[in-house]
Design an enzyme around this catalytic site. Sequence first.
Site, PDB file in Angstrom:
ATOM      1  N   HIS A  77     -10.434  -5.512  -3.252  1.00 24.35           N
ATOM      2  CA  HIS A  77      -9.100  -5.769  -2.689  1.00 24.35           C
ATOM      3  C   HIS A  77      -9.210  -6.129  -1.215  1.00 24.35           C
ATOM      4  CE1 HIS A  77      -9.983  -1.457  -2.359  1.00 24.35           C
ATOM      5  NE2 HIS A  77      -9.316  -1.477  -1.223  1.00 24.35           N
TER       6      HIS A  77
ATOM      7  N   GLY B   7     -15.433   3.294   3.799  1.00 27.56           N
ATOM      8  CA  GLY B   7     -14.171   3.959   3.492  1.00 27.56           C
ATOM      9  C   GLY B   7     -13.525   3.446   2.219  1.00 27.56           C
ATOM     10  N   GLN B   8     -14.238   2.652   1.441  1.00 29.32           N
ATOM     11  CA  GLN B   8     -13.656   2.173   0.177  1.00 29.32           C
ATOM     12  C   GLN B   8     -13.393   3.354  -0.750  1.00 29.32           C
ATOM     13  OE1 GLN B   8     -15.976  -0.644  -2.170  1.00 29.32           O
ATOM     14  NE2 GLN B   8     -14.202  -1.176  -3.429  1.00 29.32           N
TER      15      GLN B   8
ATOM     16  N   HIS C 209      -7.111  -5.820   2.273  1.00 30.92           N
ATOM     17  CA  HIS C 209      -5.966  -5.235   2.988  1.00 30.92           C
ATOM     18  C   HIS C 209      -5.377  -6.299   3.901  1.00 30.92           C
ATOM     19  CE1 HIS C 209      -6.915  -0.833   2.318  1.00 30.92           C
ATOM     20  NE2 HIS C 209      -8.119  -1.343   2.089  1.00 30.92           N
TER      21      HIS C 209
ATOM     22  N   ASN D 256     -12.954  -3.361   2.663  1.00 33.48           N
ATOM     23  CA  ASN D 256     -13.883  -2.235   2.670  1.00 33.48           C
ATOM     24  C   ASN D 256     -14.814  -2.337   1.463  1.00 33.48           C
ATOM     25  OD1 ASN D 256     -12.739  -1.053   4.978  1.00 33.48           O
ATOM     26  ND2 ASN D 256     -11.157  -0.034   3.756  1.00 33.48           N
TER      27      ASN D 256
ATOM     28  N   ASP E  43       0.848  -1.186   0.000  1.00 33.98           N
ATOM     29  CA  ASP E  43       0.000   0.000   0.000  1.00 33.98           C
ATOM     30  C   ASP E  43       0.891   1.247   0.000  1.00 33.98           C
ATOM     31  OD1 ASP E  43      -3.231   0.540   0.992  1.00 33.98           O
ATOM     32  OD2 ASP E  43      -1.818   2.208   1.021  1.00 33.98           O
TER      33      ASP E  43
HETATM   34  P1  AMP Z   1      -9.784   1.300   0.264  1.00 35.73           P
HETATM   35  O1  AMP Z   1      -9.867   2.620   1.001  1.00 35.73           O
HETATM   36  O2  AMP Z   1     -10.220   0.124   1.085  1.00 35.73           O
HETATM   37  O3  AMP Z   1     -10.480   1.381  -1.073  1.00 35.73           O
HETATM   38  O4  AMP Z   1      -8.242   1.051   0.007  1.00 35.73           O
HETATM   39  C1  AMP Z   1      -7.546   1.584  -1.081  1.00 35.73           C
HETATM   40  C2  AMP Z   1      -6.097   1.571  -0.716  1.00 35.73           C
HETATM   41  O5  AMP Z   1      -5.350   1.746  -1.907  1.00 35.73           O
HETATM   42  C3  AMP Z   1      -5.677   2.686   0.243  1.00 35.73           C
HETATM   43  O6  AMP Z   1      -5.121   2.097   1.413  1.00 35.73           O
HETATM   44  C4  AMP Z   1      -4.632   3.467  -0.560  1.00 35.73           C
HETATM   45  O7  AMP Z   1      -3.564   3.911   0.234  1.00 35.73           O
HETATM   46  C5  AMP Z   1      -4.184   2.462  -1.589  1.00 35.73           C
HETATM   47  N1  AMP Z   1      -3.682   3.001  -2.842  1.00 35.73           N
HETATM   48  C6  AMP Z   1      -4.232   3.963  -3.615  1.00 35.73           C
HETATM   49  N2  AMP Z   1      -3.494   4.176  -4.715  1.00 35.73           N
HETATM   50  C7  AMP Z   1      -2.450   3.311  -4.644  1.00 35.73           C
HETATM   51  C8  AMP Z   1      -1.324   3.053  -5.476  1.00 35.73           C
HETATM   52  N3  AMP Z   1      -1.116   3.703  -6.635  1.00 35.73           N
HETATM   53  N4  AMP Z   1      -0.443   2.102  -5.079  1.00 35.73           N
HETATM   54  C9  AMP Z   1      -0.617   1.432  -3.918  1.00 35.73           C
HETATM   55  N5  AMP Z   1      -1.675   1.622  -3.094  1.00 35.73           N
HETATM   56  C10 AMP Z   1      -2.563   2.564  -3.443  1.00 35.73           C
END
Ligand code: AMP
Length: 114
Positions: A100, A93-94, A102, A87, A32
């Site tokens: 995906h 909070g998605q 986490h 999420n 992340d």
């Molecule tokens: P969510 O909030 O559950 O949709 O998680 C999305 C996650 O993607 C967040 O923790 C972000 O920090 C992560 N994220 C967004 N853009 C990138 C990226 N380019 N590379 C790696 N992680 C990312």
Amino acid sequence: MSSTNCIFCKIIAGEIPAKIVHRDNGIMAIEDVNPQAPVHLLVFPERHVANIAEHTFRGSADEIACLMEIAAELGAKNAGGFRLVVNTGADSGQTVDHLHVHVLAGRHMSWPPG
Ligand code: AMP
Ligand code: ZN
């Protein structure tokens, strides 16, 4: 099938960089970019699905099994345990609409989450 303007589809296509920690059998795992724990990985299918609620399990249960198995394998490398989070939707909070998981580890985590 990829989705235009999806960050994770662009990572899968190699259009934007990421630290890839696993890629096999249609599943990718990356670090992340904004880690919330010493270990913070994201595991997702290469097939674009918006979230777990949009996923059609009939005929593709293997994909979810594989996703969770890889997430658990990556998490289990941490002796202290780990947390898997999926999420789903705005209230959760998605922020990236590509399913995906986490993988969070490396520190003590409180419950309930915020
Ligand atoms: P969510 O909030 O559950 O949709 O998680 C999305 C996650 O993607 C967040 O923790 C972000 O920090 C992560 N994220 C967004 N853009 C990138 C990226 N380019 N590379 C790696 N992680 C990312
Ligand atoms: Zn996508």
